[in-house]
Structure formats: structure tokens, C-alpha cells
Design an enzyme around this catalytic site. Structure first.
Site, PDB file in Angstrom:
ATOM      1  N   ALA A  65       0.506 -16.496  -3.251  1.00 59.80           N
ATOM      2  CA  ALA A  65       1.911 -16.892  -3.137  1.00 59.80           C
ATOM      3  C   ALA A  65       2.178 -17.915  -4.231  1.00 59.80           C
ATOM      4  O   ALA A  65       1.259 -18.605  -4.690  1.00 59.80           O
ATOM      5  CB  ALA A  65       2.161 -17.493  -1.766  1.00 59.80           C
ATOM      6  N   GLY A 110      -2.290 -14.730  -0.995  1.00 57.42           N
ATOM      7  CA  GLY A 110      -1.330 -13.666  -0.661  1.00 57.42           C
ATOM      8  C   GLY A 110      -1.610 -12.371  -1.421  1.00 57.42           C
ATOM      9  O   GLY A 110      -1.223 -11.294  -0.968  1.00 57.42           O
ATOM     10  N   GLU A 113      -4.226 -10.702   0.579  1.00 58.63           N
ATOM     11  CA  GLU A 113      -3.569 -10.213   1.802  1.00 58.63           C
ATOM     12  C   GLU A 113      -2.694  -8.986   1.517  1.00 58.63           C
ATOM     13  O   GLU A 113      -2.609  -8.071   2.340  1.00 58.63           O
ATOM     14  CB  GLU A 113      -2.719 -11.335   2.416  1.00 58.63           C
ATOM     15  CG  GLU A 113      -3.578 -12.466   2.936  1.00 58.63           C
ATOM     16  CD  GLU A 113      -2.739 -13.681   3.316  1.00 58.63           C
ATOM     17  OE1 GLU A 113      -2.179 -14.311   2.393  1.00 58.63           O
ATOM     18  OE2 GLU A 113      -2.639 -13.973   4.504  1.00 58.63           O
ATOM     19  N   GLU A 133      -6.648 -20.587   0.184  1.00 66.08           N
ATOM     20  CA  GLU A 133      -5.609 -21.461   0.763  1.00 66.08           C
ATOM     21  C   GLU A 133      -6.179 -22.776   1.261  1.00 66.08           C
ATOM     22  O   GLU A 133      -5.529 -23.824   1.207  1.00 66.08           O
ATOM     23  CB  GLU A 133      -4.886 -20.753   1.914  1.00 66.08           C
ATOM     24  CG  GLU A 133      -3.992 -19.603   1.505  1.00 66.08           C
ATOM     25  CD  GLU A 133      -4.704 -18.259   1.440  1.00 66.08           C
ATOM     26  OE1 GLU A 133      -5.956 -18.225   1.423  1.00 66.08           O
ATOM     27  OE2 GLU A 133      -4.000 -17.236   1.392  1.00 66.08           O
TER      28      GLU A 133
HETATM   29  N1  COA Z   1       1.276 -19.894  -7.811  1.00 59.29           N
HETATM   30  C1  COA Z   1       2.003 -20.322  -8.865  1.00 59.29           C
HETATM   31  N2  COA Z   1       1.549 -20.257 -10.137  1.00 59.29           N
HETATM   32  C2  COA Z   1       0.328 -19.728 -10.339  1.00 59.29           C
HETATM   33  C3  COA Z   1      -0.478 -19.266  -9.283  1.00 59.29           C
HETATM   34  C4  COA Z   1       0.053 -19.356  -7.963  1.00 59.29           C
HETATM   35  N3  COA Z   1      -0.614 -18.916  -6.899  1.00 59.29           N
HETATM   36  N4  COA Z   1      -1.641 -18.815  -9.795  1.00 59.29           N
HETATM   37  C5  COA Z   1      -1.567 -18.974 -11.124  1.00 59.29           C
HETATM   38  N5  COA Z   1      -0.384 -19.538 -11.474  1.00 59.29           N
HETATM   39  C6  COA Z   1       0.106 -19.884 -12.811  1.00 59.29           C
HETATM   40  C7  COA Z   1      -0.526 -21.158 -13.338  1.00 59.29           C
HETATM   41  O1  COA Z   1       0.152 -22.296 -12.820  1.00 59.29           O
HETATM   42  C8  COA Z   1      -0.327 -20.978 -14.819  1.00 59.29           C
HETATM   43  O2  COA Z   1       1.016 -21.258 -15.132  1.00 59.29           O
HETATM   44  P1  COA Z   1       1.384 -22.147 -16.470  1.00 59.29           P
HETATM   45  O3  COA Z   1       0.825 -21.336 -17.613  1.00 59.29           O
HETATM   46  O4  COA Z   1       2.864 -22.209 -16.462  1.00 59.29           O
HETATM   47  O5  COA Z   1       0.687 -23.453 -16.293  1.00 59.29           O
HETATM   48  C9  COA Z   1      -0.526 -19.483 -15.018  1.00 59.29           C
HETATM   49  O6  COA Z   1      -0.294 -18.893 -13.743  1.00 59.29           O
HETATM   50  C10 COA Z   1      -1.926 -19.094 -15.462  1.00 59.29           C
HETATM   51  O7  COA Z   1      -2.851 -19.634 -14.532  1.00 59.29           O
HETATM   52  P2  COA Z   1      -4.075 -20.582 -14.936  1.00 59.29           P
HETATM   53  O8  COA Z   1      -4.424 -21.414 -13.735  1.00 59.29           O
HETATM   54  O9  COA Z   1      -3.763 -21.323 -16.188  1.00 59.29           O
HETATM   55  O10 COA Z   1      -5.200 -19.504 -15.222  1.00 59.29           O
HETATM   56  P3  COA Z   1      -6.786 -19.715 -15.116  1.00 59.29           P
HETATM   57  O11 COA Z   1      -7.395 -18.513 -15.735  1.00 59.29           O
HETATM   58  O12 COA Z   1      -7.173 -21.058 -15.645  1.00 59.29           O
HETATM   59  O13 COA Z   1      -7.094 -19.725 -13.546  1.00 59.29           O
HETATM   60  C11 COA Z   1      -6.923 -18.942 -11.274  1.00 59.29           C
HETATM   61  C12 COA Z   1      -6.897 -18.568 -12.781  1.00 59.29           C
HETATM   62  C13 COA Z   1      -6.536 -17.687 -10.512  1.00 59.29           C
HETATM   63  C14 COA Z   1      -8.340 -19.364 -10.875  1.00 59.29           C
HETATM   64  C15 COA Z   1      -5.924 -20.092 -10.997  1.00 59.29           C
HETATM   65  O14 COA Z   1      -4.660 -19.751 -11.576  1.00 59.29           O
HETATM   66  C16 COA Z   1      -5.692 -20.375  -9.537  1.00 59.29           C
HETATM   67  O15 COA Z   1      -6.546 -20.972  -8.900  1.00 59.29           O
HETATM   68  N6  COA Z   1      -4.513 -19.976  -9.005  1.00 59.29           N
HETATM   69  C17 COA Z   1      -4.124 -20.278  -7.638  1.00 59.29           C
HETATM   70  C18 COA Z   1      -4.859 -19.430  -6.642  1.00 59.29           C
HETATM   71  C19 COA Z   1      -4.472 -19.811  -5.229  1.00 59.29           C
HETATM   72  O16 COA Z   1      -4.746 -20.879  -4.755  1.00 59.29           O
HETATM   73  N7  COA Z   1      -3.814 -18.864  -4.528  1.00 59.29           N
HETATM   74  C20 COA Z   1      -3.399 -19.049  -3.177  1.00 59.29           C
HETATM   75  C21 COA Z   1      -2.025 -19.581  -3.112  1.00 59.29           C
HETATM   76  S1  COA Z   1      -1.500 -19.883  -1.452  1.00 59.29           S
END
Ligand code: COA
Length: 257
Positions: A65, A110, A113, A133
Site C-alpha cells: 500500500a 498489500g 496480499e 507491515e
Molecule cells: N509506498 C509508497 N512509496 C513506495 C513504497 C510504498 N509501499 N514502496 C516503494 N515506494 C517508493 C519509494 O518511496 C521510492 O520513491 P522516491 O523515488 O520518490 O523516493 C520509490 O518507490 C523506489 O523505492 P526505493 O525504496 O527507493 O527502492 P529500493 O530498491 O531502495 O527498495 C523496497 C525497494 C521494496 C525494499 C523498498 O521500497 C520498501 O521497503 N518499500 C516499502 C515496502 C513496504 O513496507 N510495504 C508495505 C506497506 S504497508
């Protein structure tokens, strides 16, 4: 027509691509609304026999999400977000037409999910699955605590949910989350081949299989539903066609009637 999705139908397969690659296809309010509309289209368009849900780009299926929409929400607002997600993901799970997730990268929160709400999952070998989460002080809100247990059992679900750790596509396959792992470039073609075979079967029988499997339960109820659905198949033209075709040693032509 859609702002955050690409939706195209070819050979009766509707491919729904979540298209926010710069945000790793995170599900914001618009994505959720549009996903609901696209699934309605799958239900209602007679040209569509099955669907694929996938993510744009090579990095992510859906990284969860959209966390930027979560700050400052009340308990009631949080519950409303979960309820809406549940309604739309149930619509996917309960679709009478097969819907398969083609997981091409991160399927987190999400996103995991969303994949779990599809009828089954095919994944690229680069895919990563997880429910992170807990790292945000949250729990899954789109059915993950329930659907994950059904696929992987209590112990593995507990560990995935409590650790927030990601697992690889091959681990996810060994857990029973993923049916088949492919090289990334072959993911969509392999998924379409699987669906071409499935959608050549009788549509009412497919819908009944989805209904019975979704209503699996340990009591008599699940078996009673199977009796009902089995009987209903006998009242279809497709069942007569299937039996005749077998006896006449030809391929059946099903009409969905
Ligand atoms: N919500 C909002 N934005 C998200 C996102 C999410 N769940 N997951 C990734 N993004 C965005 C990042 O903020 C970033 O945006 P920016 O370029 O404007 O800063 C962009 O997507 C790229 O992500 P980034 O984190 O830079 O890539 P990465 O390769 O370093 O890391 C992940 C990849 C997947 C490990 C990391 O993005 C992450 O942990 N995301 C969240 C996962 C999460 O907790 N999901 C559950 C949500 S309830």
C-alpha cells in the site's frame, strides 16, 4: 481510461498492469479504485475469459500500500481503508473467471496480499514476497493474515508476518505460495499459456470450481456445496457437449451455457 493501470485484452485474456513503476507500483487510493473498476470489467465483459494481474517495470509487482497515504490517519480511517481493500480483493478471489497473479518483482505488504487474492500465482525468479507491515508498526490489512495461513500453514505464516522478512520466488514455491517460477522475460507468455489451456474448459464448471475451492471448510458445508455445484453442472449444455465430445472422440466446444 485508467490513470494508474494498463488494461488490455488479447485472445480473451485481460492483462491488468499496475502502472506506477517510479513508486514500485504501490497501491494508492486511485490504484485501488481503478483495480475495482478493472475487475468489474473482467466480470462484465463477455469477451474476457480470464485475467492476469501484474506490475509495470522489472523491479516490482506491487511494493505494498502507498505508505505516504497512511500518516495521520485515525483508527476509523484505517479500518475504512482495510474494508475497501477487503471488498475489492474479495471481488478478485470470488471472480467466476480465473484471475492469476504474474509476480514480476517485489510483492510486499498489500502487493503480496493482492497476489494471494488471485486464484493462483506464477512468479519470475526475481520475485520477492513478504509482509513487512510489522516494520511500520502495522499488520496486513488486505486479508494477508487469513489468506497466507491457508497457503503456507500457521507456523510459516506466523514467521513471515512477525519477522517482516522477504522470501525468494523459489522459497515461495516451496511454501506453496507460487505454482511455477519462470525466467522474468517468459513470465507473461508462460502465464498466458496456462490461462489459454484453462479458458478452453467449460466456463460454468470453472466458476463452480472457484466457488467450491473458495468455500473449502472442514465441516459438511464445503462437501454440501460440491454436491450442489456438481448437480448444477448436469443442467448445463456444456456438460452435455463435454460428454458427447468425449464419446464422439472430438474436442468439445463450450458455450458457457
Ligand atoms: N509506498 C509508497 N512509496 C513506495 C513504497 C510504498 N509501499 N514502496 C516503494 N515506494 C517508493 C519509494 O518511496 C521510492 O520513491 P522516491 O523515488 O520518490 O523516493 C520509490 O518507490 C523506489 O523505492 P526505493 O525504496 O527507493 O527502492 P529500493 O530498491 O531502495 O527498495 C523496497 C525497494 C521494496 C525494499 C523498498 O521500497 C520498501 O521497503 N518499500 C516499502 C515496502 C513496504 O513496507 N510495504 C508495505 C506497506 S504497508
Amino acid at each position: 481510461m485508467y490513470e494508474t493501470l494498463l488494461v488490455e485484452t488479447e485472445q480473451h485474456i485481460c492483462t491488468i498492469t499496475i502502472n506506477r513503476p517510479d513508486k514500485l507500483n504501490a497501491i494508492n487510493k486511485t490504484v485501488m479504485d481503478e483495480l475495482g473498476k478493472a475487475i468489474d470489467e473482467v466480470y462484465n465483459n463477455p469477451d474476457i475469459k480470464s485475467a492476469i494481474i501484474t506490475g509495470a517495470g522489472i523491479k516490482a509487482f506491487v511494493a505494498g500500500a502507498d505508505i505516504s497515504e497512511f500518516q495521520g490517519l485515525s483508527k476509523e480511517q484505517g479500518m475504512a481503508i482495510a474494508k475497501k481493500g477487503h471488498d475489492i480483493f474479495f471481488k478478485i478471489e470470488r471472480s467466476p473467471k480465473p484471475i492469476v497473479a504474474a509476480v514480476n518483482g517485489f510483492a510486499l505488504g498489500g502487493g503480496c496480499e493482492l497476489a494471494l487474492s488471485c486464484h493462483f500465482i506464477i512468479a519470475a525468479d526475481t520475485a520477492r514476497f513478504g509482509q513487512p507491515e510489522v516494520n511500520l508498526g502495522l499488520i496486513p490489512g488486505y486479508g494477508g493474515t487469513q489468506r497466507l495461513v491457508q497457503l503456507v500453514g500457521k507456523g510459516r505464516a506466523m514467521q513471515l508476518l512477525m519477522s517482516g522478512d522477504m522470501i525468494s520466488a523459489s522459497e515461495a514455491q516451496s511454501y506453496g505460495i507460487v505454482n511455477k517460477v519462470t525466467p522474468p522475460r517468459e513470465l507473461l507468455d508462460r502465464t498466458k499459456e496456462i490461462l489459454q489451456n484453462i479458458q478452453s474448459k467449460a466456463p460454468i464448471a470453472l466458476a463452480s470450481i472457484i466457488n467450491c475451492v473458495n468455500n473449502f471448510d472442514h465441516t459438511q458445508k464445503g462437501y454440501d456445496l460440491e454436491i450442489q455445484k456438481f448437480g448444477e453442472c448436469f443442467a448445463t449444455e456444456d456438460m452435455q457437449e463435454g460428454a458427447s465430445a468425449f464419446l464422439e472422440k472430438r474436442k468439445p466446444v463450450f458455450q458457457g451455457k
